[in-house]
Design a protein around this motif. Sequence first.
Motif, PDB file in Angstrom:
ATOM      1  N   GLN A 145     -85.703  40.373 -38.589  1.00  0.00           N
ATOM      2  CA  GLN A 145     -87.003  39.715 -38.809  1.00  0.00           C
ATOM      3  C   GLN A 145     -88.042  40.651 -39.451  1.00  0.00           C
ATOM      4  N   GLU A 146     -88.287  41.791 -38.799  1.00  0.00           N
ATOM      5  CA  GLU A 146     -89.338  42.696 -39.286  1.00  0.00           C
ATOM      6  C   GLU A 146     -89.008  43.260 -40.659  1.00  0.00           C
ATOM      7  N   ARG A 149     -89.697  40.694 -43.228  1.00  0.00           N
ATOM      8  CA  ARG A 149     -91.146  40.469 -43.294  1.00  0.00           C
ATOM      9  C   ARG A 149     -91.836  41.595 -44.056  1.00  0.00           C
ATOM     10  N   GLU A 150     -91.489  42.820 -43.686  1.00  0.00           N
ATOM     11  CA  GLU A 150     -92.116  43.988 -44.337  1.00  0.00           C
ATOM     12  C   GLU A 150     -91.899  43.992 -45.836  1.00  0.00           C
ATOM     13  N   THR A 154     -87.601  36.342 -47.789  1.00  0.00           N
ATOM     14  CA  THR A 154     -87.237  35.283 -46.854  1.00  0.00           C
ATOM     15  C   THR A 154     -85.722  35.242 -46.667  1.00  0.00           C
ATOM     16  N   GLN A 384     -91.850  32.024 -46.686  1.00  0.00           N
ATOM     17  CA  GLN A 384     -92.529  32.754 -45.620  1.00  0.00           C
ATOM     18  C   GLN A 384     -91.676  33.988 -45.356  1.00  0.00           C
ATOM     19  N   PRO A 385     -92.262  35.169 -45.530  1.00  0.00           N
ATOM     20  CA  PRO A 385     -91.439  36.358 -45.311  1.00  0.00           C
ATOM     21  C   PRO A 385     -90.942  36.440 -43.874  1.00  0.00           C
ATOM     22  N   GLY A 386     -89.671  36.784 -43.715  1.00  0.00           N
ATOM     23  CA  GLY A 386     -89.057  36.885 -42.392  1.00  0.00           C
ATOM     24  C   GLY A 386     -87.711  36.178 -42.373  1.00  0.00           C
ATOM     25  N   TYR A 388     -85.618  32.998 -40.785  1.00  0.00           N
ATOM     26  CA  TYR A 388     -85.913  31.699 -40.168  1.00  0.00           C
ATOM     27  C   TYR A 388     -84.715  30.763 -40.168  1.00  0.00           C
TER      28      TYR A 388
END
Length: 419
Positions: A145-146, A149-150, A154, A384-386, A388
């Motif tokens: 996830q991180e 996101r960083e 996606t 959306q970054p991350g 999912y």
Amino acid sequence: MSRVLVIGCGGVANVAIRKCCQNSQVFQEICIASRTREKCDALKKALEGKTSAVITTEQVDADQVDQLVALIQKVKPDLVMNIALPYQDLTVMDACLECGVNYMDTANYEPEDIQEPSWRAVYEKRCKEEGFSAYFDYSWQWAYQEKFREKGLTALLGSGFDPGVTQAFCAYAQKHLFDEIETIDILDCNGGDHGYPFATNFNPEINLREVSAPGSYWENGRWVEIPAMSIKREYEFDQVGKKDMYLLHHEEIESLAKNIPGVKRIRFFMTFGQSYLTHMKCLENVGMLSTEPVEYEGRQIVPIQFLKALLPDPATLGPRTVGKTNIGCIFTGKKDGKEKTAYIYNICDHQECYREVGSQAISYTTGVPAMIGAMMLLTGKWKQPGVYTVEEFDPDPYMEALNQWGLPWVVSENPVLVE
Ligand code: NDP
């Protein structure tokens, strides 16, 4: 202008690539890369002249991050569609991170070697803490996830039918039909007949691992595990008829339990005929479903991989499979203070799928949502970054695309519930 790199060229990837080619406004360039390049070349040849998408092929061993990185750097895709096996999920995610590219797949990670000590230690801890013993779970991919996101990237996990569309059905029910969902029953019915005494509809190794494992369901905030095939129900499916179905562990239960607020129970049922179950039990009893290598005449063989070589290739079942699938979710809950029930499902005809893309409906119902998930990312509808799962995004454009691209769904109010 979008360019995708598809990893894998089996039954599901064949459908996904053909659907991408039908949707060449979004998918303008498609590189197909797999372990066996000949399969990629054969598909490219079959599609040439029938699409304006530009198709190229490559060979890759997706277990090797360095090979994947070199390939991604060469192809420079906007998205990597991982439609190989769940064994490759983490290596492909690692390569995507290194190259700064978005990622998607159709099934969550499981290791090929379940005896590998470092994986085994984490697995045994999880079995104790969480209470389910399936070899696959989301923890390995959620751990990215991180990192995603960083990097502003996606990763979309599990965009097939189940997982995938079933979660879009849940998100849709949550958004439009219910204030509060109390229970979800996911029913996966295959009323198709391929005429063989025994064959699996998708990769035999992954399929047999899944259905021979203990079943489990989510109830009141915890997992309840049961012996394999020990909960059986009969259900009358629209356009298929009465079928026996069995409770299985399934990966989307894990993410739905986190993402559908207040849900009290989630179960997953799949239909099986008696011939399938008898064959599976017999193969299991003689050790043919084992994933542990055995020594035979001086070489190591893995029984389930040897079995795979004997069974019909799921990609060849298309011409001989007749009948329909019916897959969907039954919900109970509340709307405007009143009790409510609803059933969202799709019916798919094996022969219609074969006429359209040369595959049976199981590959079709997985390959179409793979294309749609990719389209959501490439067109920026889901961005959306991350990391999912499908139910975490707005279901509306996905549900609209299902109707448009071959998997129309219906909502039935007051369905018959599963006991
Ligand atoms: P197949 O076995 O038909 O195809 C797998 C493909 O991946 C083959 O082309 C294979 O190559 C390739 N591959 C395997 N290992 C590697 C590797 N190390 N490097 C590169 N390529 C590799 O499987 P399916 O098409 O039936 O299934 C594909 C995925 O879809 C699986 O993850 C499965 O679990 C998932 N699935 C999801 C469903 C859902 O509803 N969400 C339903 C059904 C399937 P080769 O040709 O050399 O063997």
